[in-house]
Design a protein around this motif. Structure first.
Motif, mmCIF file in Angstrom:
data_model
loop_
_atom_site.group_PDB
_atom_site.id
_atom_site.type_symbol
_atom_site.label_atom_id
_atom_site.label_comp_id
_atom_site.label_asym_id
_atom_site.label_seq_id
_atom_site.Cartn_x
_atom_site.Cartn_y
_atom_site.Cartn_z
ATOM 1 N N LEU A 74 61.308 -90.713 -29.270
ATOM 2 C CA LEU A 74 61.717 -89.994 -28.058
ATOM 3 C C LEU A 74 60.816 -90.343 -26.883
ATOM 4 N N ALA A 75 59.509 -90.427 -27.143
ATOM 5 C CA ALA A 75 58.568 -90.795 -26.073
ATOM 6 C C ALA A 75 58.872 -92.197 -25.564
ATOM 7 N N ALA A 76 59.153 -93.130 -26.483
ATOM 8 C CA ALA A 76 59.476 -94.503 -26.088
ATOM 9 C C ALA A 76 60.758 -94.548 -25.264
ATOM 10 N N ARG A 77 61.761 -93.771 -25.660
ATOM 11 C CA ARG A 77 63.033 -93.773 -24.921
ATOM 12 C C ARG A 77 62.872 -93.154 -23.533
ATOM 13 N N ALA A 78 62.019 -92.147 -23.439
ATOM 14 C CA ALA A 78 61.784 -91.517 -22.134
ATOM 15 C C ALA A 78 61.134 -92.505 -21.171
ATOM 16 N N ILE A 79 60.153 -93.271 -21.674
ATOM 17 C CA ILE A 79 59.496 -94.269 -20.824
ATOM 18 C C ILE A 79 60.476 -95.366 -20.444
ATOM 19 N N ALA A 80 61.286 -95.820 -21.410
ATOM 20 C CA ALA A 80 62.268 -96.867 -21.133
ATOM 21 C C ALA A 80 63.277 -96.406 -20.090
ATOM 22 N N GLU A 81 63.681 -95.154 -20.184
ATOM 23 C CA GLU A 81 64.621 -94.601 -19.198
ATOM 24 C C GLU A 81 64.004 -94.605 -17.808
ATOM 25 N N ASP A 82 62.728 -94.239 -17.739
ATOM 26 C CA ASP A 82 62.021 -94.238 -16.455
ATOM 27 C C ASP A 82 61.919 -95.646 -15.889
ATOM 28 N N LEU A 83 61.626 -96.630 -16.764
ATOM 29 C CA LEU A 83 61.499 -98.013 -16.315
ATOM 30 C C LEU A 83 62.846 -98.619 -15.949
ATOM 31 N N GLY A 84 63.913 -97.972 -16.346
ATOM 32 C CA GLY A 84 65.242 -98.432 -15.942
ATOM 33 C C GLY A 84 65.549 -98.087 -14.500
ATOM 34 N N GLY A 85 64.694 -97.268 -13.905
ATOM 35 C CA GLY A 85 64.933 -96.854 -12.525
ATOM 36 C C GLY A 85 63.917 -97.358 -11.525
ATOM 37 N N ARG A 86 62.946 -98.163 -12.006
ATOM 38 C CA ARG A 86 61.951 -98.685 -11.060
ATOM 39 C C ARG A 86 61.387 -100.019 -11.525
ATOM 40 N N ASP A 87 60.718 -100.706 -10.610
ATOM 41 C CA ASP A 87 60.148 -102.025 -10.844
ATOM 42 C C ASP A 87 59.057 -101.948 -11.915
ATOM 43 N N CYS A 88 59.229 -102.695 -12.994
ATOM 44 C CA CYS A 88 58.234 -102.700 -14.065
ATOM 45 C C CYS A 88 56.867 -103.156 -13.574
ATOM 46 N N GLN A 115 64.622 -106.958 -21.234
ATOM 47 C CA GLN A 115 65.540 -107.638 -20.317
ATOM 48 C C GLN A 115 65.541 -106.863 -18.990
ATOM 49 N N LEU A 116 65.329 -107.574 -17.886
ATOM 50 C CA LEU A 116 65.194 -106.937 -16.578
ATOM 51 C C LEU A 116 66.214 -107.470 -15.586
ATOM 52 N N ASP A 117 66.575 -106.610 -14.617
ATOM 53 C CA ASP A 117 67.482 -107.057 -13.554
ATOM 54 C C ASP A 117 66.671 -107.698 -12.425
ATOM 55 N N ALA A 118 67.326 -108.013 -11.317
ATOM 56 C CA ALA A 118 66.654 -108.708 -10.211
ATOM 57 C C ALA A 118 65.568 -107.869 -9.552
ATOM 58 N N GLN A 119 65.636 -106.542 -9.708
ATOM 59 C CA GLN A 119 64.604 -105.644 -9.177
ATOM 60 C C GLN A 119 63.564 -105.301 -10.237
ATOM 61 N N HIS A 120 63.605 -106.040 -11.335
ATOM 62 C CA HIS A 120 62.653 -105.876 -12.453
ATOM 63 C C HIS A 120 62.748 -104.510 -13.108
ATOM 64 N N ARG A 121 63.949 -103.949 -13.132
ATOM 65 C CA ARG A 121 64.206 -102.704 -13.848
ATOM 66 C C ARG A 121 64.730 -103.047 -15.235
ATOM 67 N N VAL A 122 64.372 -102.233 -16.203
ATOM 68 C CA VAL A 122 64.764 -102.511 -17.590
ATOM 69 C C VAL A 122 66.264 -102.327 -17.795
ATOM 70 N N ILE A 123 66.905 -103.374 -18.287
ATOM 71 C CA ILE A 123 68.321 -103.316 -18.655
ATOM 72 C C ILE A 123 68.451 -102.982 -20.140
ATOM 73 N N ALA A 124 67.626 -103.649 -20.931
ATOM 74 C CA ALA A 124 67.691 -103.473 -22.383
ATOM 75 C C ALA A 124 66.352 -103.831 -23.012
ATOM 76 N N ILE A 125 66.099 -103.242 -24.149
ATOM 77 C CA ILE A 125 64.910 -103.568 -24.942
ATOM 78 C C ILE A 125 65.412 -104.042 -26.293
ATOM 79 N N GLU A 126 65.106 -105.283 -26.637
ATOM 80 C CA GLU A 126 65.664 -105.863 -27.852
ATOM 81 C C GLU A 126 64.598 -106.401 -28.789
#
Length: 210
Positions: A74-88, A115-126
């Motif tokens: 859950l902690a990992a998913r919360a951080i990943a969700e946060d990184l999906g909204g801002r520049d890593c 995997q990151l988008d053009a703004q370096h936000r997390v798209i996926a963690i694989e």
């Protein structure tokens, strides 16, 4: 009771009791871990399961090991969700925390890709490859396919060293250069490659190895 005080002021045992449901279980597991939360959460997942068996419990949901792993996930998913909204790149500590939650304490090597988008936000963690205690076979072709499948503009690599040594091997350096060259052909930038070893996280970018 914990609810009567600030959570940040609670002891390790009190917080573990909230997760595990029983103070005695929390105290016993923490004692077995030498008082180390890191050891408890990352290095001894079977301890809680053995305790459940000794107590005659067959309830998966009541398994202390499962509860601790769930809290960690859950902690990992919360951080990943946060990184999906801002520049890593603006949140290096969050990236390191995420990778430690995902990789620290594993008994085998795992090669992961953010995997990151053009703004370096997390798209996926694989998790792309899984290996043995000492090595993992990584195939650049599959890494490129994964990046294209995610429509990534940039990536961050990470793998763990179960040995606890956070230094890159010569093979790690060669692999990183090979992956960077392969991804450059499809316009995907490699921002960093991290090695997770226990509580330590080493950055290729910070070492000037990219």
């Amino acid at each position: 009771m914990l609810l009567e005080k600030e959570v940040t002021q609670a002891s390790d045992v009190e917080l573990l009791t909230v997760i595990l449901g029983k103070r005695r279980t929390a105290e016993t597991l923490l004692q077995r871990a030498g008082g180390s939360l890191f050891t408890l959460l990352f290095a001894m997942p079977q301890e809680g399961r053995e305790m459940s068996c000794a107590q005659g419990s067959s309830d998966y949901a009541a398994d202390p090991a499962v509860k601790l792993q769930a809290a960690r996930e859950l902690a990992a998913r919360a951080i990943a969700e946060d990184l999906g909204g801002r520049d890593c790149l603006s949140s290096p500590r969050a990236v390191r925390d995420l990778l430690k939650l995902k990789l620290a304490g594993l008994p085998h090597e795992v090669f992961m890709c953010l995997q990151l988008d053009a703004q370096h936000r997390v798209i996926a963690i694989e998790e792309l490859f899984r290996g043995t205690l000492t090595q993992t076979s990584v195939y650049p072709r599959e890494v490129v396919k994964a990046a294209l499948r995610a429509n990534a503009a940039a990536v961050i690599f990470a793998h763990n060293h179960p040995s606890g040594v956070a230094e890159p091997s010569h093979a790690d350096e060669i692999l990183t250069r090979s992956l960077k060259s392969a991804l450059a052909l499809v316009d995907v930038q490699v921002l960093d490659h991290f090695i997770v070893a226990g509580t330590r996280v080493m950055s290729f970018a910070e070492r000037g190895l990219l």
